[in-house]
Scaffold this active site. Structure first.
Site, PDB file in Angstrom:
ATOM      1  N   GLU A 158      36.172  32.729  26.288  1.00 50.24           N
ATOM      2  CA  GLU A 158      34.104  32.003  25.284  1.00 50.24           C
ATOM      3  C   GLU A 158      35.146  31.018  24.278  1.00 50.24           C
ATOM      4  O   GLU A 158      33.949  29.937  23.893  1.00 50.24           O
ATOM      5  CB  GLU A 158      34.328  33.549  24.154  1.00 50.24           C
ATOM      6  CG  GLU A 158      35.699  33.994  23.003  1.00 50.24           C
ATOM      7  CD  GLU A 158      34.946  35.180  22.530  1.00 50.24           C
ATOM      8  OE1 GLU A 158      33.519  34.953  22.344  1.00 50.24           O
ATOM      9  OE2 GLU A 158      35.248  36.184  22.394  1.00 50.24           O
TER      10      GLU A 158
ATOM     11  N   GLY B  45      36.382  28.265  25.189  1.00 48.72           N
ATOM     12  CA  GLY B  45      35.781  26.815  26.428  1.00 48.72           C
ATOM     13  C   GLY B  45      37.258  26.586  27.439  1.00 48.72           C
ATOM     14  O   GLY B  45      37.898  27.887  27.691  1.00 48.72           O
TER      15      GLY B  45
ATOM     16  N   ASP C 114      37.067  31.246  38.155  1.00 46.59           N
ATOM     17  CA  ASP C 114      37.103  30.649  39.920  1.00 46.59           C
ATOM     18  C   ASP C 114      35.589  29.749  39.820  1.00 46.59           C
ATOM     19  O   ASP C 114      35.645  28.776  40.279  1.00 46.59           O
ATOM     20  CB  ASP C 114      36.410  32.373  40.435  1.00 46.59           C
ATOM     21  CG  ASP C 114      38.324  32.507  40.435  1.00 46.59           C
ATOM     22  OD1 ASP C 114      38.978  32.976  40.275  1.00 46.59           O
ATOM     23  OD2 ASP C 114      38.170  33.980  40.016  1.00 46.59           O
TER      24      ASP C 114
ATOM     25  N   ARG D 121      40.159  29.353  28.641  1.00 50.46           N
ATOM     26  CA  ARG D 121      40.393  29.648  27.737  1.00 50.46           C
ATOM     27  C   ARG D 121      39.609  31.121  27.062  1.00 50.46           C
ATOM     28  O   ARG D 121      38.391  31.643  26.012  1.00 50.46           O
ATOM     29  CB  ARG D 121      40.308  29.064  26.137  1.00 50.46           C
ATOM     30  CG  ARG D 121      41.576  27.971  25.890  1.00 50.46           C
ATOM     31  CD  ARG D 121      41.833  27.107  24.972  1.00 50.46           C
ATOM     32  NE  ARG D 121      42.313  27.909  24.565  1.00 50.46           N
ATOM     33  CZ  ARG D 121      41.580  28.101  22.981  1.00 50.46           C
ATOM     34  NH1 ARG D 121      40.561  26.422  22.080  1.00 50.46           N
ATOM     35  NH2 ARG D 121      42.115  28.804  22.287  1.00 50.46           N
TER      36      ARG D 121
HETATM   37  P1  AMP Z   1      39.104  35.507  37.408  1.00 53.15           P
HETATM   38  O1  AMP Z   1      38.363  36.671  36.249  1.00 53.15           O
HETATM   39  O2  AMP Z   1      38.571  34.229  37.150  1.00 53.15           O
HETATM   40  O3  AMP Z   1      40.233  35.549  37.036  1.00 53.15           O
HETATM   41  O4  AMP Z   1      39.153  36.239  38.870  1.00 53.15           O
HETATM   42  C1  AMP Z   1      38.911  37.503  39.170  1.00 53.15           C
HETATM   43  C2  AMP Z   1      38.818  37.796  40.775  1.00 53.15           C
HETATM   44  O5  AMP Z   1      40.573  37.370  40.556  1.00 53.15           O
HETATM   45  C3  AMP Z   1      38.602  39.558  40.917  1.00 53.15           C
HETATM   46  O6  AMP Z   1      37.346  39.047  41.487  1.00 53.15           O
HETATM   47  C4  AMP Z   1      39.175  40.377  41.317  1.00 53.15           C
HETATM   48  O7  AMP Z   1      38.986  40.570  43.004  1.00 53.15           O
HETATM   49  C5  AMP Z   1      41.070  38.657  42.212  1.00 53.15           C
HETATM   50  N1  AMP Z   1      41.953  39.527  41.398  1.00 53.15           N
HETATM   51  C6  AMP Z   1      42.458  40.223  41.136  1.00 53.15           C
HETATM   52  N2  AMP Z   1      43.499  40.071  41.019  1.00 53.15           N
HETATM   53  C7  AMP Z   1      44.231  39.165  42.125  1.00 53.15           C
HETATM   54  C8  AMP Z   1      45.228  38.993  42.937  1.00 53.15           C
HETATM   55  N3  AMP Z   1      46.828  39.520  42.166  1.00 53.15           N
HETATM   56  N4  AMP Z   1      45.365  38.193  43.599  1.00 53.15           N
HETATM   57  C9  AMP Z   1      44.609  37.518  44.028  1.00 53.15           C
HETATM   58  N5  AMP Z   1      43.017  37.469  43.379  1.00 53.15           N
HETATM   59  C10 AMP Z   1      43.145  38.548  41.691  1.00 53.15           C
END
Ligand code: AMP
Length: 314
Positions: free
Chosen positions: A210, A212, A241, A208
Site C-alpha cells: 500500500e 507504492g 505480479d 511496498r
Molecule cells: P504476490 O502476491 O504477487 O506475491 O503473488 C502471490 C502468488 O504467488 C500466489 O498466487 C501464489 O500462488 C504464488 N506463490 C506463493 N508461493 C510461491 C512460491 N513459493 N513459488 C511460486 N509462486 C508462489
C-alpha cells in the site's frame, strides 16, 4: 498506445490458492505469479506463458487465458499431477501475510520446455518460481532484449546461491520490501537497495504494497510511485505480479531499452495494474478491462502526484 505487440515470455507459477483475509475467504482462487503477470501484461504485449498445472486446474482459466490472447502453448498440463497450491492469510493491515501452506506438486518435476519460436521472444520475465527453473528458461533464450525477474522469501531462504546467480544476469529485479531486507541483511531500504545493486542488479524495483514502489536505476537514481489510496483492499494476492506485468508490458510495448523516462512510466503502469488487482479476488478485476479504463487510471495516478503547479516559497 500503438498497435505493435511484441512477444513477452513469462515463466512462473500457475496456482490454485486458498486466500484468507480479515473479511473474506476463497478456497479455490486461481493464482500464481505467471497467471497474474500474464493477465496484466496481456493489455500491452503478446504474452507467452510457460509453466505447468495439474489435472485439477480449472478449465475456465484456460479459457480466460485464451480470451486475453495469452499464448499458453508452453503451459504443460500434467494429467498425473496436482497443480501448485499455496495458502495464505493476510493480517489486519492487509500488507503483511503469513504463508500457511505451499505444495509444489507438479513443480517438483517440472522441466520447462519452450515451444518452437518461444526462445526468440524479445522480452522475458522470470516470475516467482524456483530460481533453478528460472535459470533453465533463461539459458534457453536467444538473446532477449530485456529480462526481468521476481522472487520471494522462500527462495531467499532455501535457494539463495541459485538466486544470487540469477539476479546478476537480468536487467530488472522486482522484489518486495521484506524480501529486499532479507536478501540484503539491511533493514533500512536505501541501504538494502544499495546492497542488492552490489550483487550485480542493473535496475531494482522494491514493491511496498500500500506504500507504492521504489525504483533504483542503473545510475543509482531513485524514483517513487505511490499506490492508489483505496478505501477497501479486497485481496492483495498477485498485486506484485500484476505490477510486474504492467511494468514489463509497458517496456515491451514501447520497445525501449530502460532509461530514466521509460522506467518511470513503467512504474506507473505497474502501479495501475496492481491497483486493479487488489480490488477483487484472484484475477477477477484484471480480466476484461478496457484500454480506456487503464489509461483513465494512469491519469488518476498522474493527478495524485502532480505538484507541478505548486508555488515555491519566495
Ligand atoms: P504476490 O502476491 O504477487 O506475491 O503473488 C502471490 C502468488 O504467488 C500466489 O498466487 C501464489 O500462488 C504464488 N506463490 C506463493 N508461493 C510461491 C512460491 N513459493 N513459488 C511460486 N509462486 C508462489
Amino acid at each position: 498506445m500503438n498497435t505493435t505487440r511484441p512477444d513477452l515470455l513469462v515463466v512462473g507459477s500457475v496456482a490454485v490458492d486458498w486466500i484468507i483475509t480479515p473479511t473474506a475467504e476463497r478456497e479455490e482462487s486461481v493464482g500464481g505469479s505467471a497467471t497474474f503477470f500474464s493477465m496484466a501484461a496481456s493489455y500491452f504485449a503478446s504474452v507467452r506463458l510457460v509453466g505447468v498445472v495439474g489435472h485439477d486446474f480449472p478449465q475456465q482459466t484456460l479459457k480466460d487465458f485464451d480470451d486475453a490472447g495469452v499464448d499458453r502453448s508452453g503451459l504443460e498440463i500434467d494429467p498425473e499431477g496436482l497443480t501448485f497450491r499455496w495458502k495464505g492469510r493476510y493480517h489486519e493491515n492487509m500488507n503483511d501475510r503469513t504463508t500457511l501452506e505451499t505444495h509444489l506438486n507438479v513443480f517438483e518435476r517440472f522441466d520447462p520446455r519452450l515451444p518452437a519460436g518461444h526462445e526468440a521472444s524479445e522480452y522475458l520475465f522470470l516470475a516467482n518460481i524456483q530460481p533453478s527453473l528460472q535459470y533453465q528458461v533463461f539459458e534457453k533464450m536467444k538473446g532477449p532484449r530485456l529480462v526481468g525477474m521476481d522472487t520471494m522469501n522462500l527462495w531467499i531462504d532455501i535457494a539463495r546461491d541459485d538466486l544470487i546467480k540469477m539476479v546478476s544476469k537480468v536487467d530488472v529485479l522486482t522484489i518486495n520490501e521484506e524480501e529486499a531486507r532479507q536478501l540484503s541483511g539491511e533493514h533500512n531500504l536505501v541501504k538494502a537497495a544499495r546492497a542488492i545493486m552490489k550483487l550485480g542488479v542493473k535496475h531494482l524495483v522494491i514493491k511496498r504494497g500500500e506504500y507504492g514502489a521504489l525504483l533504483v536505476d542503473h545510475d543509482g537514481h531513485f524514483f517513487v510511485a505511490p499506490a492508489l489510496p483505496l478505501e477497501e483492499v479486497f485481496d492483495p494476492t498477485g498485486a506484485g505480479d500484476c505490477f510486474a506485468g504492467g511494468f514489463m508490458g509497458y517496456l515491451s510495448r514501447r520497445g525501449v531499452t530502460p532509461n530514466g523516462a521509460s522506467l518511470r512510466t513503467a512504474m506507473i503502469y505497474g502501479s495501475v495494474m496492481a491497483s486493479f488487482c487488489v480490488e477483487g479476488f484472484s484475477y477477477d478485476r484484471i480480466r476484461g478491462l478496457s484500454i480506456a479504463e487503464i489509461q483513465e487510471r494512469f491519469h488518476t495516478f498522474a493527478r495524485l502526484t502532480d505538484f507541478s503547479h505548486a508555488h515555491l516559497l519566495d
